[in-house]
Design a protein around this motif. Sequence first.
Motif, short mmCIF file in Angstrom:
data_model
loop_
_atom_site.label_atom_id
_atom_site.label_comp_id
_atom_site.label_asym_id
_atom_site.label_seq_id
_atom_site.Cartn_x
_atom_site.Cartn_y
_atom_site.Cartn_z
N ARG A 151 0.90 -1.17 0.00
CA ARG A 151 0.00 0.00 0.00
C ARG A 151 0.93 1.20 0.00
O ARG A 151 1.25 1.77 1.04
N VAL A 152 1.38 1.54 -1.19
CA VAL A 152 2.30 2.66 -1.35
C VAL A 152 1.58 3.71 -2.20
O VAL A 152 1.31 3.52 -3.38
N THR A 153 1.20 4.78 -1.51
CA THR A 153 0.38 5.83 -2.14
C THR A 153 0.84 7.17 -1.59
O THR A 153 1.83 7.24 -0.87
N GLY A 154 0.10 8.21 -1.89
CA GLY A 154 0.37 9.50 -1.26
C GLY A 154 -0.13 9.47 0.18
O GLY A 154 -0.69 8.46 0.63
N PRO A 155 0.05 10.55 0.94
CA PRO A 155 -0.45 10.60 2.31
C PRO A 155 -1.95 10.27 2.35
O PRO A 155 -2.71 10.73 1.51
N THR A 156 -2.36 9.45 3.32
CA THR A 156 -3.74 8.96 3.37
C THR A 156 -4.40 9.37 4.68
O THR A 156 -3.74 9.39 5.73
N GLY A 157 -5.69 9.64 4.62
CA GLY A 157 -6.47 9.97 5.81
C GLY A 157 -5.85 11.13 6.56
O GLY A 157 -5.37 12.11 5.97
N SER A 158 -5.81 11.00 7.89
CA SER A 158 -5.23 12.07 8.72
C SER A 158 -3.85 11.66 9.22
O SER A 158 -3.38 12.16 10.24
N ALA A 159 -3.20 10.72 8.51
CA ALA A 159 -1.92 10.19 8.99
C ALA A 159 -0.84 11.26 9.07
O ALA A 159 0.03 11.22 9.94
N PHE A 160 -0.89 12.23 8.17
CA PHE A 160 0.12 13.29 8.18
C PHE A 160 -0.55 14.55 8.72
O PHE A 160 -1.23 15.26 8.00
N ALA A 161 -0.35 14.81 10.01
CA ALA A 161 -1.08 15.91 10.64
C ALA A 161 -0.14 17.04 11.00
O ALA A 161 0.99 16.82 11.45
N THR A 162 -0.62 18.25 10.81
CA THR A 162 0.15 19.43 11.21
C THR A 162 -0.25 19.82 12.63
O THR A 162 -1.17 19.26 13.21
N LYS A 163 0.48 20.81 13.17
CA LYS A 163 0.31 21.23 14.56
C LYS A 163 -1.15 21.57 14.90
O LYS A 163 -1.87 22.10 14.05
N ARG A 197 9.43 15.63 6.52
CA ARG A 197 8.39 15.84 7.52
C ARG A 197 7.81 17.25 7.48
O ARG A 197 6.70 17.45 7.97
N GLY A 198 8.55 18.22 6.99
CA GLY A 198 8.01 19.58 6.91
C GLY A 198 7.36 19.98 8.22
O GLY A 198 7.97 19.89 9.28
N ASP A 199 6.09 20.40 8.14
CA ASP A 199 5.37 20.84 9.34
C ASP A 199 4.60 19.71 10.01
O ASP A 199 3.84 19.96 10.94
N TYR A 200 4.75 18.49 9.53
CA TYR A 200 3.97 17.40 10.12
C TYR A 200 4.48 17.04 11.51
O TYR A 200 5.69 16.93 11.72
N VAL A 201 3.54 16.84 12.44
CA VAL A 201 3.93 16.57 13.83
C VAL A 201 3.41 15.21 14.33
O VAL A 201 3.53 14.90 15.51
N ASP A 202 2.81 14.41 13.46
CA ASP A 202 2.21 13.14 13.87
C ASP A 202 3.28 12.10 14.23
O ASP A 202 4.47 12.35 14.08
N LYS A 204 6.52 21.49 23.87
CA LYS A 204 6.26 22.94 23.81
C LYS A 204 6.15 23.43 22.37
O LYS A 204 5.58 24.47 22.10
N ASP A 205 6.67 22.67 21.42
CA ASP A 205 6.57 23.05 20.01
C ASP A 205 5.37 22.42 19.30
O ASP A 205 5.25 22.50 18.08
N GLY A 206 4.54 21.73 20.08
CA GLY A 206 3.36 21.11 19.47
C GLY A 206 3.67 19.81 18.78
O GLY A 206 2.86 19.31 17.98
#
Length: 466
Positions: free
Chosen positions: A212-224, A281-286, A443-445
């Motif tokens: 299962r190799v796709t783009g980001p799925t569902g809410s798996a990649f979440a930002t702050k 990871r950019g801004d992703y915090v998950d 403290k950084d979320g």
Amino acid sequence: MTDTATSGLSRRDVLKTTGRVAAVSALAGVAIPKHAYAAENNTVQLALVGCGGRGTGAAGNAMSVTNGPTKLVAMADVFPNRLNDSYNNLKKSFDKKVDVSEGAKFIGFDGYKKAMDMLNPGDIVMLTTPPAFRWVQFEYAIEKGLNVFMEKPITVDGPSTRRMLALYEKAKAKNLKVGVGLMCRHCPARNELYDRIKNGEIGDLTLLRAYRVTGPTGSAFATKKPEGISELMYQIRNFHAFLWASGGGFSDFLIHNIDECCWMKDAWPVEAKGFGGRHYRGDYVDQNFDTYTVEYTFADGSKMMLEGRGMPGCHSEFASYAHGTKGSAVISTSSHWPSKARMYKSQNMTRKDDLVWQCKTEGPADNPYQVEWNDLLDAIRNDKPYNEVKRGAEASLVTAMGRAACHTGKIVTFDEMLAHEHEFAPGVNELDLEGPAPLKADKDGKYPVPMPGLLKNREYIEFPTA
Ligand SMILES: NC(=O)c1ccc[n+]([C@@H]2O[C@H](COP(=O)([O-])OP(=O)(O)OC[C@H]3O[C@@H](n4cnc5c(N)ncnc54)[C@H](O)[C@@H]3O)[C@@H](O)[C@H]2O)c1
């Protein structure tokens, strides 16, 4: 291999299509055993707990069964907008089958109890929240004598799996019928493939492959977490981002391919070795990795290789394959359905001349999301043994075992995973709308992430509470 690892996989707990159609038409005019379901008027009542995408879909399937009337009478969620959207959509499509008064719509963490209190023993409750809540709600359903449909995964860690296996015994003792949303097990094409593999048509299975190799799925990649929403509600809304809520993207998304491969092999793997990492990871915090690779080993030494990736711009594939000593097979390709199952007399699935069988064209009647509901209702109305919880718990555990292997960098066995003491959400049965979340941000979320090699015996360490 332990009993736990091998049992629960004999698959003749689903009807074949022909049997199913016969059972449905045979129902007309037949006296229904009263104890099998609740309502004297022949209507099975439904309550929906978790009114999101799948819950709404499952309720639609439940009201589309061909074997007798069903009616939605209660709904529960923790977000009013999710409940209202679901209600409006279902009302538009199913009209009189949706009979949910304002007083039968419940918001909050105790809403599941109130919704189930609207049912009679033998009716059906649908548990389609994030997986963390499954055992809590199943326990109450058993107490109320309700039949259950619950979505996968049904556990996320060792402790919740042990609890679910104990609840399975209780539900079985009460003769409750329980469906688990690993719907591919109900797919007629895959069932025919399973029978052919059992007949030895591609020899002994030595390798299974799942992707299962796709783009980001569902809410798996979440930002702050933004302002204006509590930590708890943010984590629930983005449940694929948090291991306590869902087992992460790994458990939530990869379980289907893992399960269908193990079904074809007729065994659960005894151990897993895995790799994975966080890349862009950019801004992703998950808490998820971007990539996962697992080598599962079965008791006979054969392997199942699994690849999971949530990354745009790469090769995409959503499929499962089996390789045997006399040939190979496509179990599924392009998502869950149609499966397009087929078999080859060689290992080369690109050679048309080597094709020895392919499933017939799969029409809407073969849609496993609907078939699983027809099968559940058939079991309820005809009082057939039907409880998919053990199999569902073991599939969830095998999935968690692969995830833990990637997250810790260690080889993890089935027995170790089952006995593991790390409970991701110990107080999940006592959450309230104003209360704290099971996981704390720094403290950084940002949330604690797995660190293979550094954390060896658990997948992450919770940040201390202040
Ligand atoms: N079988 C499949 O192919 C399939 C497909 C999609 C989703 N699923 C499964 O269905 C489940 C739900 O996924 P989804 O995509 O519908 O997510 P979703 O976010 O759309 O829906 C979940 C709903 O549950 C609600 N909820 C959360 N906690 C709750 C609680 N304690 N009590 C009551 N309601 C609560 C949420 O507010 C939301 O409305 C997951 O386990 C997922 O893996 C299965």
